[in-house]
Design an enzyme around this catalytic site. Sequence first.
Site, PDB file in Angstrom:
ATOM      1  N   ARG A 132      15.070 -19.790  12.030  1.00  0.00           N
ATOM      2  CA  ARG A 132      16.307 -19.214  12.575  1.00  0.00           C
ATOM      3  C   ARG A 132      16.513 -19.738  13.981  1.00  0.00           C
ATOM      4  O   ARG A 132      16.347 -19.025  14.949  1.00  0.00           O
ATOM      5  CB  ARG A 132      16.195 -17.712  12.603  1.00  0.00           C
ATOM      6  N   GLN A 137      20.870 -23.925  11.908  1.00  0.00           N
ATOM      7  CA  GLN A 137      21.891 -23.039  11.326  1.00  0.00           C
ATOM      8  C   GLN A 137      22.631 -23.651  10.136  1.00  0.00           C
ATOM      9  O   GLN A 137      22.896 -22.970   9.156  1.00  0.00           O
ATOM     10  CB  GLN A 137      22.903 -22.635  12.392  1.00  0.00           C
ATOM     11  N   ASP A 140      20.918 -23.200   6.775  1.00  0.00           N
ATOM     12  CA  ASP A 140      20.402 -21.863   6.489  1.00  0.00           C
ATOM     13  C   ASP A 140      21.024 -21.253   5.224  1.00  0.00           C
ATOM     14  O   ASP A 140      22.038 -20.559   5.271  1.00  0.00           O
ATOM     15  CB  ASP A 140      20.663 -20.976   7.708  1.00  0.00           C
ATOM     16  N   SER A 143      21.275 -17.392   4.873  1.00  0.00           N
ATOM     17  CA  SER A 143      22.458 -16.817   5.530  1.00  0.00           C
ATOM     18  C   SER A 143      23.726 -17.081   4.725  1.00  0.00           C
ATOM     19  O   SER A 143      24.558 -16.184   4.551  1.00  0.00           O
ATOM     20  CB  SER A 143      22.639 -17.400   6.937  1.00  0.00           C
ATOM     21  N   TYR A 239      14.718 -11.201  13.683  1.00  0.00           N
ATOM     22  CA  TYR A 239      14.489 -10.262  12.576  1.00  0.00           C
ATOM     23  C   TYR A 239      14.141  -8.884  13.120  1.00  0.00           C
ATOM     24  O   TYR A 239      13.751  -8.740  14.281  1.00  0.00           O
ATOM     25  CB  TYR A 239      13.319 -10.746  11.714  1.00  0.00           C
TER      26      TYR A 239
HETATM   27  P1  NAD Z   1      17.613  -9.571   7.314  1.00  0.00           P
HETATM   28  O1  NAD Z   1      18.188  -9.940   5.988  1.00  0.00           O
HETATM   29  O2  NAD Z   1      16.165  -9.825   7.577  1.00  0.00           O
HETATM   30  O3  NAD Z   1      17.886  -7.990   7.547  1.00  0.00           O
HETATM   31  C1  NAD Z   1      19.174  -7.444   7.436  1.00  0.00           C
HETATM   32  C2  NAD Z   1      19.407  -6.447   8.540  1.00  0.00           C
HETATM   33  O4  NAD Z   1      18.633  -5.273   8.295  1.00  0.00           O
HETATM   34  C3  NAD Z   1      18.999  -6.932   9.927  1.00  0.00           C
HETATM   35  O5  NAD Z   1      20.107  -6.894  10.784  1.00  0.00           O
HETATM   36  C4  NAD Z   1      17.917  -5.956  10.345  1.00  0.00           C
HETATM   37  O6  NAD Z   1      17.915  -5.686  11.743  1.00  0.00           O
HETATM   38  C5  NAD Z   1      18.285  -4.718   9.553  1.00  0.00           C
HETATM   39  N1  NAD Z   1      17.227  -3.717   9.412  1.00  0.00           N
HETATM   40  C6  NAD Z   1      15.899  -3.886   9.252  1.00  0.00           C
HETATM   41  N2  NAD Z   1      15.256  -2.705   9.176  1.00  0.00           N
HETATM   42  C7  NAD Z   1      16.221  -1.738   9.279  1.00  0.00           C
HETATM   43  C8  NAD Z   1      16.198  -0.318   9.264  1.00  0.00           C
HETATM   44  N3  NAD Z   1      15.056   0.358   9.135  1.00  0.00           N
HETATM   45  N4  NAD Z   1      17.380   0.328   9.399  1.00  0.00           N
HETATM   46  C9  NAD Z   1      18.540  -0.357   9.530  1.00  0.00           C
HETATM   47  N5  NAD Z   1      18.629  -1.696   9.550  1.00  0.00           N
HETATM   48  C10 NAD Z   1      17.477  -2.386   9.431  1.00  0.00           C
HETATM   49  O7  NAD Z   1      18.405 -10.218   8.520  1.00  0.00           O
HETATM   50  P2  NAD Z   1      19.541 -11.306   8.508  1.00  0.00           P
HETATM   51  O8  NAD Z   1      20.785 -10.711   8.023  1.00  0.00           O
HETATM   52  O9  NAD Z   1      19.091 -12.525   7.787  1.00  0.00           O
HETATM   53  O10 NAD Z   1      19.696 -11.657  10.067  1.00  0.00           O
HETATM   54  C11 NAD Z   1      19.217 -10.873  11.115  1.00  0.00           C
HETATM   55  C12 NAD Z   1      19.609 -11.523  12.454  1.00  0.00           C
HETATM   56  O11 NAD Z   1      19.224 -12.875  12.570  1.00  0.00           O
HETATM   57  C13 NAD Z   1      21.102 -11.499  12.691  1.00  0.00           C
HETATM   58  O12 NAD Z   1      21.319 -11.149  14.020  1.00  0.00           O
HETATM   59  C14 NAD Z   1      21.538 -12.899  12.480  1.00  0.00           C
HETATM   60  O13 NAD Z   1      22.687 -13.244  13.202  1.00  0.00           O
HETATM   61  C15 NAD Z   1      20.328 -13.654  12.983  1.00  0.00           C
HETATM   62  N6  NAD Z   1      20.277 -14.979  12.343  1.00  0.00           N
HETATM   63  C16 NAD Z   1      20.147 -16.074  13.135  1.00  0.00           C
HETATM   64  C17 NAD Z   1      20.104 -17.323  12.550  1.00  0.00           C
HETATM   65  C18 NAD Z   1      19.977 -18.562  13.387  1.00  0.00           C
HETATM   66  O14 NAD Z   1      19.982 -18.455  14.596  1.00  0.00           O
HETATM   67  N7  NAD Z   1      19.887 -19.728  12.769  1.00  0.00           N
HETATM   68  C19 NAD Z   1      20.169 -17.462  11.182  1.00  0.00           C
HETATM   69  C20 NAD Z   1      20.279 -16.312  10.395  1.00  0.00           C
HETATM   70  C21 NAD Z   1      20.340 -15.076  10.997  1.00  0.00           C
END
Ligand code: NAD
Length: 378
Positions: A132, A137, A140, A143, A239
């Site tokens: 990440r 990006q 990914d 995503s 994460y």
């Molecule tokens: P994920 O699929 O791992 O989790 C989904 C969401 O669940 C996350 O936002 C997490 O904080 C939330 N979560 C975990 N435990 C929880 C709880 N107990 N109660 C409520 N919510 C909870 O995460 P994701 O969607 O793949 O991405 C998370 C973050 O990473 C985002 O901010 C995203 O923008 C970032 N991201 C960055 C990149 C990059 O920079 N290349 C790529 C993908 C995602």
Amino acid sequence: MTTPVMTTSGTTLAVLRETSAGEQRVAQVPETVRKLVERGFRVNVERGAGAAASIDDAEYEKAGARVAPDAEAALRDARVVLKVQSPSDAEARRLPAGSLLVAFLAPGPESRLLGQLARGNVDALAMENVPRTTRAQALDALSSQATVAGYKAVLLGASLCPRLLPMLTTAAGTLTPAKVLILGAGVAGLQAIATARRLGAVVSAFDVRPAVREQVQSLGAQFVEAPALGAEAEAAGGYAAELSEARQRQVLEAIAGQLPSMDLVITTAQVRGGPAPRLITAKMLRRMKPGAVVIDLAAESGGNCELTTPGEAVREAGVTLLGPTNLASTVPLHASLMYAKNQLALLGLIAKDGAVKLDLSDDIVAAMLVVHGGTVRS
Ligand code: NAD
């Protein structure tokens, strides 16, 4: 220190038809095949590979691909094999020695497939392992597919709701908008918020990572506050971290306070490397309105709801709970297009001077490469 650079000779890519049950996506689409051909790759596409995503063989041919009558013919001379899902045992046995497989491979210590690939001298890049980082990006796929799933989850939920989502003022009276709650505001959750807002619902969302609050609000949703969740809720790489028992209890209380007024709840919460956090207990579900709908997008990793059964619908106290698996595959054309672009970006990274080179000093390659030179690396 010298940088090890490994070369896979030849530039024929094979795009295979997906054979996993229910899988409708395809790893490459005509638009990306055309770009690959322009870059000097030869592209073999197995006949019917795009059929489930509404893409004809003729479109691949127009883009410059050779349509092969079966997998064996598509794999002839292939140095890179592009797939969405892991190959079956029989499919893995057919992969040419010295080739490179790129797909979702569910890598992990319990994977039999990786050992099989290593014994067959097939290298493998796991699409799940894209780091990440900003540079990664465009590759990914987790995503891109989560975006599709977040969108589709709202449509699925809306179609099961006994009420309309938007506020309507009609000659037959005024309908109040539905209330939608999104739990987990990562990639899928943010897309679910945006989709529910477009359908006119009143949307609120909760996430343990405090950084998410502004993103939720900028999409026009209300952020549900849980007491004092700070930096400890965020792990490396953006994460979420696993919460302590006391914090988890506070989270459940905050969610329990919201649920009884909700018409539709989409749960998307994941903690990397562990089971999905439990956010809705059976007792909490039973206190929801009759007719309410819950879509649990974390079904495959254990579910955010206690009663979730992956791939099935559960009816409990008038509430419908769905645990769909592989929702992205139900929007196969656009999900494939996004996945194909992720793989195109990957090929842009690993293909230089007409050949595929795996530069192990590149952090993206190092993270994704799960089998190399006959050895399992993950
Ligand atoms: P994920 O699929 O791992 O989790 C989904 C969401 O669940 C996350 O936002 C997490 O904080 C939330 N979560 C975990 N435990 C929880 C709880 N107990 N109660 C409520 N919510 C909870 O995460 P994701 O969607 O793949 O991405 C998370 C973050 O990473 C985002 O901010 C995203 O923008 C970032 N991201 C960055 C990149 C990059 O920079 N290349 C790529 C993908 C995602």
